[in-house]
Enzyme design. Structure first.
Site, PDB file in Angstrom:
ATOM      1  N   GLN A  71       0.817  -1.209   0.000  1.00  0.00           N
ATOM      2  CA  GLN A  71       0.000   0.000   0.000  1.00  0.00           C
ATOM      3  C   GLN A  71       0.856   1.267   0.000  1.00  0.00           C
ATOM      4  O   GLN A  71       2.049   1.240   0.296  1.00  0.00           O
ATOM      5  CB  GLN A  71      -0.929   0.008   1.214  1.00  0.00           C
ATOM      6  CG  GLN A  71      -1.995  -1.075   1.166  1.00  0.00           C
ATOM      7  CD  GLN A  71      -3.019  -0.912   2.269  1.00  0.00           C
ATOM      8  OE1 GLN A  71      -2.926  -1.539   3.310  1.00  0.00           O
ATOM      9  NE2 GLN A  71      -4.011  -0.061   2.049  1.00  0.00           N
ATOM     10  N   HIS A  72       0.188   2.365  -0.359  1.00  0.00           N
ATOM     11  CA  HIS A  72       0.667   3.735  -0.158  1.00  0.00           C
ATOM     12  C   HIS A  72       1.755   4.199  -1.123  1.00  0.00           C
ATOM     13  O   HIS A  72       2.023   5.396  -1.199  1.00  0.00           O
ATOM     14  CB  HIS A  72       1.199   3.965   1.262  1.00  0.00           C
ATOM     15  CG  HIS A  72       0.374   3.403   2.357  1.00  0.00           C
ATOM     16  ND1 HIS A  72      -0.991   3.599   2.449  1.00  0.00           N
ATOM     17  CD2 HIS A  72       0.703   2.627   3.424  1.00  0.00           C
ATOM     18  CE1 HIS A  72      -1.446   2.988   3.524  1.00  0.00           C
ATOM     19  NE2 HIS A  72      -0.449   2.381   4.127  1.00  0.00           N
ATOM     20  N   ASP A 226      -2.357  -4.991   0.260  1.00  0.00           N
ATOM     21  CA  ASP A 226      -1.823  -6.259   0.758  1.00  0.00           C
ATOM     22  C   ASP A 226      -2.517  -6.755   2.019  1.00  0.00           C
ATOM     23  O   ASP A 226      -2.805  -7.951   2.147  1.00  0.00           O
ATOM     24  CB  ASP A 226      -0.305  -6.187   0.960  1.00  0.00           C
ATOM     25  CG  ASP A 226       0.151  -4.987   1.775  1.00  0.00           C
ATOM     26  OD1 ASP A 226      -0.696  -4.214   2.270  1.00  0.00           O
ATOM     27  OD2 ASP A 226       1.378  -4.809   1.921  1.00  0.00           O
TER      28      ASP A 226
END
EC number: 2.7.1.17
Length: 465
Positions: A71-72, A226
Site C-alpha cells: 500500500q501507499h 496487501d
C-alpha cells in the site's frame, strides 16, 4: 477446472499463485525478487511480475486475475502514461515533515479523520505527494496521474491503455489519504492540497466488479491492498484480528462499520469485501529478528532456540525495536534501544528473548489500539515469515494473553487476490468459500509483566542527533 491467478507485489518480492476457482486449491506458483530500498522504479515490479508468472507456468489458461500489492507507494505518471520518477514506497519516512504540514493546514487531526478516516503520517501517499511538490516541483508539475503499486500492475496487465484507464479498489484507495471509506468518494481538495493541482486518479471498482482484460482475455479484478488481500485470503471475519509479521508489522480487524481515530494510531481503512479494516502498522517487525540474528551471529532457528531458553521478561532486559524510526507510534526519527542490561543479562539468550518480546510488545500495543475503538477481538491469526518461528508463536500468545492461530505457511495476499478473481467470475454478494487448512493453535501462559516492563521504557528511546 476453472483457474484464477492472484498476485502479491510486496515490498520484497512478487508472488503469483494459480488456484482452482471453486475450491481455492493451489495448482502452481512462482516468485521473483524486488530491488531493495524505499524508492523503486515501477518497471522493476513489472519485470518481477513477468518473471514470477513465467515461474508459475504462465497465466494464459486462467480466466481471471487480480493483483494485491504493497500500500501507499506513490507512482506518478505524466499525461502519456510514462513514469515521472521512481516510486516512493510506504516505508520511506522522508515525508514526515510534510505530514505535519498537511495536518496543520486542514486545521488539525479531527478534520482529517472526518474526511478520510485517518491522520496523515509519512507512510500515506498524500504526504509523499506534498514532499514531491516541495522538493521536486518539476516532477510535481509533470504528474498528470497518481496511482498505487497494485493499480500500476493491473494497468500494465491491461496493456497500459492510458492513465484514464487506471482502476483500483476500496482497500488500497483508503490508504492514500484522499479517498473516504465512509462516502466512497475521492477528496480532490486534499489531493490538490498535497500535490498543488488536480490529477487523474484510478476509478474505484466494487469488491467483485470486473475491470479490463489482459491480452489473453482474462478478466482483471479490482485488486487489493496487501493487508486486505491477506484478510480475504485467510477468510477473516468480524472478531478476527490478523497480526502479520513481515517487513512491516500489522494488526488489522474486519469490522462492519468504519472507524476513526484522532490519535492517528489506527487507520480507518476499507477492506476488500465492502466492509472495513481498522489497521495499525509498524515499520519494525521481522527485521528486528534479522538484526538480532546478525548481532548474535546466529540463524533464525538458533535465535528462536536462544529466546526460548531464557525466562519470560528476559530478566528485565527490554528492547525497544525502533530500528528504522517508527510509524506507530509516529516517531520517524527514533532509534532502537536496549534497557536494563546487567552482567547476568548480557548473554545471547537474554538478548534474543528481549528482541522477540520487544517486537511482539509493539504489535500487542497495536491490537489494543484496535480493540479500544470498539472492534471486538475474538481470535488472533498470526501470519508472515516470522510466524514460522516457534519462539514468536509462543511469546506472542504469552504477551497477548490469547491463543494464537497460525495457518500453514502460504502466500495469503496472493491467495486473497486469487479469491477476489474467483469472486469476479462467480458474482454474488460474498466471495466463494475457500476452506483454510493446516491451522495450528498455540496457547502459552500469559506474561503481563513483559508488557509492563516494555511500557516503562518504550518512550525513553534516543533520537538521532
Amino acid at each position: 477446472m476453472r483457474l484464477v491467478a492472484g498476485v502479491d507485489s510486496s515490498t520484497q518480492s512478487c508472488k503469483v499463485v494459480v488456484c482452482d476457482a471453486e475450491s481455492g486449491e493451489l495448482v502452481r506458483s512462482g516468485a521473483a525478487p524486488h530491488p531493495d530500498g524505499t524508492e523503486v522504479a515501477p518497471e522493476a515490479w513489472w519485470d518481477a511480475l513477468q518473471a514470477a508468472i513465467a515461474r508459475a507456468g504462465g497465466i494464459d489458461d486462467v480466466e481471471a486475475v487480480a493483483v494485491g500489492g504493497q500500500q501507499h507507494g506513490m507512482v506518478c505518471l505524466d499525461e502519456s502514461g510514462a513514469v515521472v520518477r521512481p516510486a516512493v514506497l510506504w516505508n520511506d519516512t522522508r515525508s514526515a515533515p510534510a505530514a505535519l504540514d498537511l495536518i496543520d493546514e486542514l486545521g488539525g487531526r479531527q478534520p482529517w479523520v472526518d474526511a478520510v478516516g485517518l491522520v496523515p503520517v509519512a507512510s500515506f501517499t498524500v504526504t509523499k505527494l506534498r514532499w514531491l511538490r516541495d522538493h521536486e516541483p518539476d516532477h510535481a508539475r509533470r504528474t498528470a496521474a497518481v496511482c498505487l503499486p497494485h493499480d500500476y500492475l493491473t494497468w500494465r496487465l491491461a496493456g497500459a491503455p492510458g492513465p484514464a484507464a487506471l482502476v483500483t479498489d476500496r482497500s488500497d484507495a483508503s490508504g492514500t489519504g484522499y479517498w473516504s471509506p465512509t462516502t466512497g468518494d475521492y477528496r480532490r481538495d486534499l489531493l490538490e492540497l498535497a500535490l498543488g493541482h488536480d490529477a487523474i486518479l484510478p476509478r474505484v471498482l466494487g469488491p467483485a466488479e470486473a475491470g479490463p482484460c489482459t491480452s489473453a482475455d482474462a478478466v482483471l479484478g479490482p485488486g487489493t491492498g496487501d493487508n486486505a488481500g491477506a484478510a480475504l485470503g485467510l477468510g477473516a471475519t468480524a472478531g478476527d484480528v490478523v497480526v502479520s509479521i513481515g517487513t512491516s508489522g500489522v494488526a488489522c480487524a474486519v469490522a462492519d462499520e468504519p472507524v476513526g481515530d484522532v490519535t492517528g494510531v489506527v487507520a480507518g481503512f476499507a477492506d476488500a469485501t465492502g466492509r472495513f479494516l481498522p489497521l495499525v502498522a509498524t515499520l519494525n517487525a521481522a527485521r528486528v529478528l534479522d538484526a538480532a540474528g546478525r548481532l548474535l551471529d546466529v540463524s533464525h532457528e538458533q535465535l528462536a532456540d536462544l529466546a526460548l531458553s531464557a525466562p519470560a521478561g528476559a530478566g528485565g532486559l527490554a528492547l525497544v525495536p525502533y530500528l528504522e524510526g517508527e510509524r506507530t507510534p509516529n516517531r520517524p526519527d527514533a532509534t532502537g534501544a536496549i534497557h536494563g542490561l546487567r552482567l547476568e543479562t548480557a548473554t545471547p539468550a537474554y538478548l534474543a528473548r528481549a528482541a522477540v518480546e520487544g517486537m511482539v510488545c509493539g504489535l500487542a500495543d497495536a491490537v489494543d489500539a484496535v480493540r479500544a475503538l470498539g472492534t471486538p477481538v475474538g481470535r488472533i491469526i498470526l501470519i508472515g515469515g516470522a510466524a514460522r518461528s516457534p519462539a514468536v508463536r509462543e511469546i506472542a500468545s504469552a504477551v497477548l494473553g490469547l491463543p494464537v492461530s497460525v495457518p500453514e505457511p502460504g502466500e495469503y495476499v496472493a491467495r486473497g487476490a486469487a479469491r477476489q478473481a474467483a469472486w469476479v467470475l462467480a458474482g454474488g454478494d460474498e466471495p466463494p468459500a475457500w476452506p483454510l487448512s493446516g491451522v495450528t493453535e498455540t496457547r502459552a501462559e500469559p506474561t503481563p509483566g513483559v508488557r509492563e516492563r516494555y511500557a516503562e521504557v518504550r518512550d525513553l528511546t534516543a533520537r538521532r542527533p
